[in-house]
Scaffold this active site. Structure first.
Site, PDB file in Angstrom:
ATOM      1  N   GLU A  85       3.488  -5.983   7.003  1.00 14.66           N
ATOM      2  CA  GLU A  85       2.795  -4.856   7.620  1.00 14.66           C
ATOM      3  C   GLU A  85       3.192  -4.596   9.064  1.00 14.66           C
ATOM      4  OE1 GLU A  85       0.038  -5.926   4.206  1.00 14.66           O
ATOM      5  OE2 GLU A  85       1.390  -6.973   5.577  1.00 14.66           O
ATOM      6  N   GLU A  87      -1.634  -9.500  -0.937  1.00  7.41           N
ATOM      7  CA  GLU A  87      -3.064  -9.737  -0.772  1.00  7.41           C
ATOM      8  C   GLU A  87      -3.773  -9.798  -2.126  1.00  7.41           C
ATOM      9  OE1 GLU A  87      -4.245  -8.010   3.562  1.00  7.41           O
ATOM     10  OE2 GLU A  87      -3.359  -6.566   2.184  1.00  7.41           O
ATOM     11  N   ALA A 113       0.830  -1.195   0.000  1.00  3.43           N
ATOM     12  CA  ALA A 113       0.000   0.000   0.000  1.00  3.43           C
ATOM     13  C   ALA A 113       0.866   1.246   0.000  1.00  3.43           C
ATOM     14  CB  ALA A 113      -0.916  -0.003   1.214  1.00  3.43           C
ATOM     15  N   GLY A 115      -0.161  -5.226   0.486  1.00  6.48           N
ATOM     16  CA  GLY A 115      -1.325  -5.264  -0.384  1.00  6.48           C
ATOM     17  C   GLY A 115      -1.062  -5.983  -1.688  1.00  6.48           C
TER      18      GLY A 115
END
Length: 687
Positions: free
Chosen positions: A123, A103, A61, A100
């Site tokens: 993260e 993910e 992200a 992300g």
């Protein structure tokens, strides 16, 4: 466009295109939603191939968005829609797929990785947890134990390991071609990970992860919260656990720890050469000389060898040469044993190493780094010899920890070629490199220092000349304040425990036992002639050295090491005797007072360092304290933490301490300026 999409026959290609690393911000999320809308309108597609343009699939992200309110479309919604798409998605991973990005990979029905790919959920290293299904999809795919290891530590896996644990279906050199070749009928049988049952609960694995997180990331919130959510994947419905994951993610990202870790992350990324140096031409480094083959010199030499350079280590005698060669080869052997290099790598490093007592061996080196004994006379002699044999445009660097770089440079016919390159022990491991700018240092010499830092993958910080530069000057004040606490009533174990409680891996006295009390003793003797007679001087450390207690190397220091590390009553006796000599009535001093006092001492000294221009910014002080001196990363660095406290609180704390000792606790002008102007330390030093 941040996301491009097209079709070729039955294949849709969706490519992330947000250079340099395809960070997943609003434009990427919206682009993926647009691609999903387009796919819904296209007929006769049998697959969607998701890839990243450039050197990354997606590096996670865009953390710059974390300080603002979340903006739709949100990544969990994007991924859930990918999973529920009528057309199966294939992840074609080349480069990194982190956070992300990982993910997104988990949201695809089929996953392919290039041999050099790295996939993971880091993260927790930024103080948050995966917020788009990572804590729920990964355990369903790879099992509870593996997911706990990956998520709670934040460590990514390479392609081979990803294949081994079932994170990817295959590894291929050409991931897009491999994705095109996947059997279409197979794709239609693959379930979405969200539709799979959760893993079987293993309380032992969960507890082991908690213990490891408590040990490796003590006092950090995110790893334990991540473990909670991974454990929930065993029993809670996917959608219920997803709501908890999202709420946890949003809560953590606004917390002090996440803000501090983001600050550290961006500060490290911004650690580069000043703008004025970027156009300065520098020679291509191929050969570097290192003067001194002791612990520090050997570490520097090995770091240079790791960077592919030819290295000559210079010593003063045949015995010194033999010792230097043994020291470097010992590091090579240790790296080989740990699996950091293989036999061929080890032999290559040995082949590029020369140890000699002939300074003429450095004649064609573009750079020489002096790592000799911390003596002005010794260092002047070294540079006199170096300038006699090296090219006039070769850069000469000193690794001195405290001595005046300008005085050392004065021995040179051309002092502009002198720069300070202050490495931290062990030099082949520690990431910090203070680049010291002398009054005569040329931009070319500075630029070469920054080039070297980049090549060695170190964090460079520009420092001015003063006693101890940035880091050791702060360290000296830290130790001085700690010694005052000893004189007033604390014991070494009290101080160490308080600073461990604050977040340091070890306290100041444990650290001094490791390095040796004689080093600080010698530095105090060097400062005797210039010490302010009005400043409180604590002689406890001197008495320890006089008693032969030099630390671990002699079996006793602030602690006794005859049977592990234990408290020695003799140390308390030495301290009490000095308190009596100083006429001090000893008192109880609690952990909170100890940590507050020591942190305020460091902040005040750092503020002076910034005020004087020795450090260019509060951010640079943060980098030095984080990467050189063990300041807890989850507090963001010394001056970031000072801003968390606030300049007004810092000022009040120092003024209170100044009431009893106005000389040592003179408030830095920078602190008063910040309070008067109502600005942060970061703002005061950002110009």
């Amino acid at each position: 466009m941040s996301v491009t999409f097209r079709r070729e026959g039955p294949v849709a290609y969706v490519e992330l295109d947000n250079p340099p690393v395809n960070a997943i911000g609003l434009s990427i999320r919206q682009g993926l939603m647009d691609a999903l809308d387009w796919i819904a309108e296209e007929a006769h597609l049998d697959r969607v191939i998701l890839s990243g343009k450039g050197r990354a699939f997606a590096a996670g992200a865009d953390a710059r968005e974390f300080d603002a309110a979340p903006m739709p479309p949100h990544l969990p919604d994007v991924i859930r829609r990918m999973e529920q798409c009528d057309v199966p998605w294939i992840a074609a991973v080349d480069g990194v797929a982190l956070g992300g990005g990982c993910e997104l990979v988990l949201g695809c029905h089929y996953r392919i990785a290039a041999p050099g790919a790295l996939i993971g959920l880091p993260e927790v290293t930024l103080g948050v947890i995966p917020g788009a299904g990572g804590t729920q999809r990964l355990p369903r795919l790879v099992g509870l134990d593996t997911a706990l290891q990956m998520i709670s530590t934040g460590k990514p896996v390479n392609a081979a390991r990803a294949l081994e644990i079932g994170l990817v279906h295959e590894v291929a050199e050409d991931v897009n071609f491999a994705a095109e070749e996947v059997n279409a009928e197979l794709l239609t049988t693959l379930p979405a990970l969200a539709d799979l049952p959760g893993p079987e609960m293993d309380a032992n694995a969960v507890n082991a992860a908690r213990v490891n997180a408590s040990k490796k990331t003590a006092q950090q919130i995110a790893p334990q919260r991540a473990i909670d959510l991974i454990a929930a994947s065993c029993s809670e419905p996917f959608e219920t656990a997803m709501l908890k994951e999202r709420a946890t993610f949003l809560d953590l990202r606004q917390g002090d720890q996440a803000r501090a870790l983001r600050h550290a992350f961006f500060a490290e990324r911004a650690a580069k050469a000043p703008e004025r140096l970027k156009a300065v031409p520098t020679p291509e480094l191929t050969h570097v000389a290192v003067v001194g083959g002791g612990t520090m010199g050997a570490g520097i030499a090995y770091a240079l060898l790791n960077a592919g350079l030819r290295v000559t280590v210079l010593e003063t005698s045949a015995e010194g040469v033999e010792r230097a060669q043994a020291n470097v080869k010992k590091i090579i052997a240790a790296s080989l044993k740990r699996g950091l290099i293989n036999d061929a790598n080890a032999e290559d490093r040995r082949a590029r190493l020369v140890c000699s007592d002939d300074y003429g061996q450095a004649a064609d080196a573009q750079l020489a780094i002096e790592a000799a004994f911390e003596s002005m006379e010794v260092k002047k002699d070294v540079f006199t010899k170096l300038q006699a044999v090296m090219a006039p445009d070769a850069v000469l660097a000193t690794n001195t920890s405290y001595l005046d770089v300008d005085e050392i440079a004065a021995v040179l016919e051309d002092p502009t070629r002198m720069v300070g390159l202050h490495f931290f022990a062990p030099a082949h491991i520690m990431k910090l490199l203070e680049i010291v700018n002398g009054k005569a240092t040329s931009d070319a010499a500075l630029a070469l220092g920054f080039d070297l830092a980049k090549r060695l993958r170190k964090v460079p910080v520009l420092a001015g000349v003063c006693d101890g530069f940035i880091g050791n000057r702060i360290l000296a004040r830290y130790r001085e304040a700690a010694d005052s606490l000893l004189l007033d009533g604390a014991l070494p174990q009290d101080v160490d425990a308080a600073m461990r409680g604050f977040g340091y891996a070890m306290g100041p006295y444990e650290a001094q036992d490791l390095s040796g009390l004689d080093i600080a003793f010698a530095n105090r003797r060097r400062q005797d002639a210039t010490r302010d007679p009005n400043r409180r001087y604590v002689a406890i450390g001197d008495k320890m050295v006089e008693a032969g207690r030099l630390g671990r190397k002699t079996g006793s220091g602030w602690y006794d090491y005859s049977d592990g590390q234990t408290v020695d009553p003799k140390v308390a006796e030495i301290i009490a005797a000095e308190s009596a000599v100083a006429g001090v009535k000893r008192r109880e001093i609690g952990a909170e007072e100890i940590s507050r006092t020591l942190v305020l001492a460091m902040i005040n000294e750092a503020a002076d360092i910034i005020h004087e221009g020795v450090a260019q910014s509060a951010r640079d002080v943060d980098l030095v304290t984080l990467f050189g001196y063990g300041f807890p990363r989850w507090r963001g660095g010394l001056m970031h933490y000072a801003d968390v406290l606030g300049p007004k609180t810092v000022l009040q704390g120092i003024e209170a301490l100044s009431a009893n000792d106005p000389v040592a606790w003179t408030v830095s002008p920078l602190i008063r300026d910040c309070v008067e102007r109502g600005i942060s330390f970061a703002e005061a030093s950002s110009a």
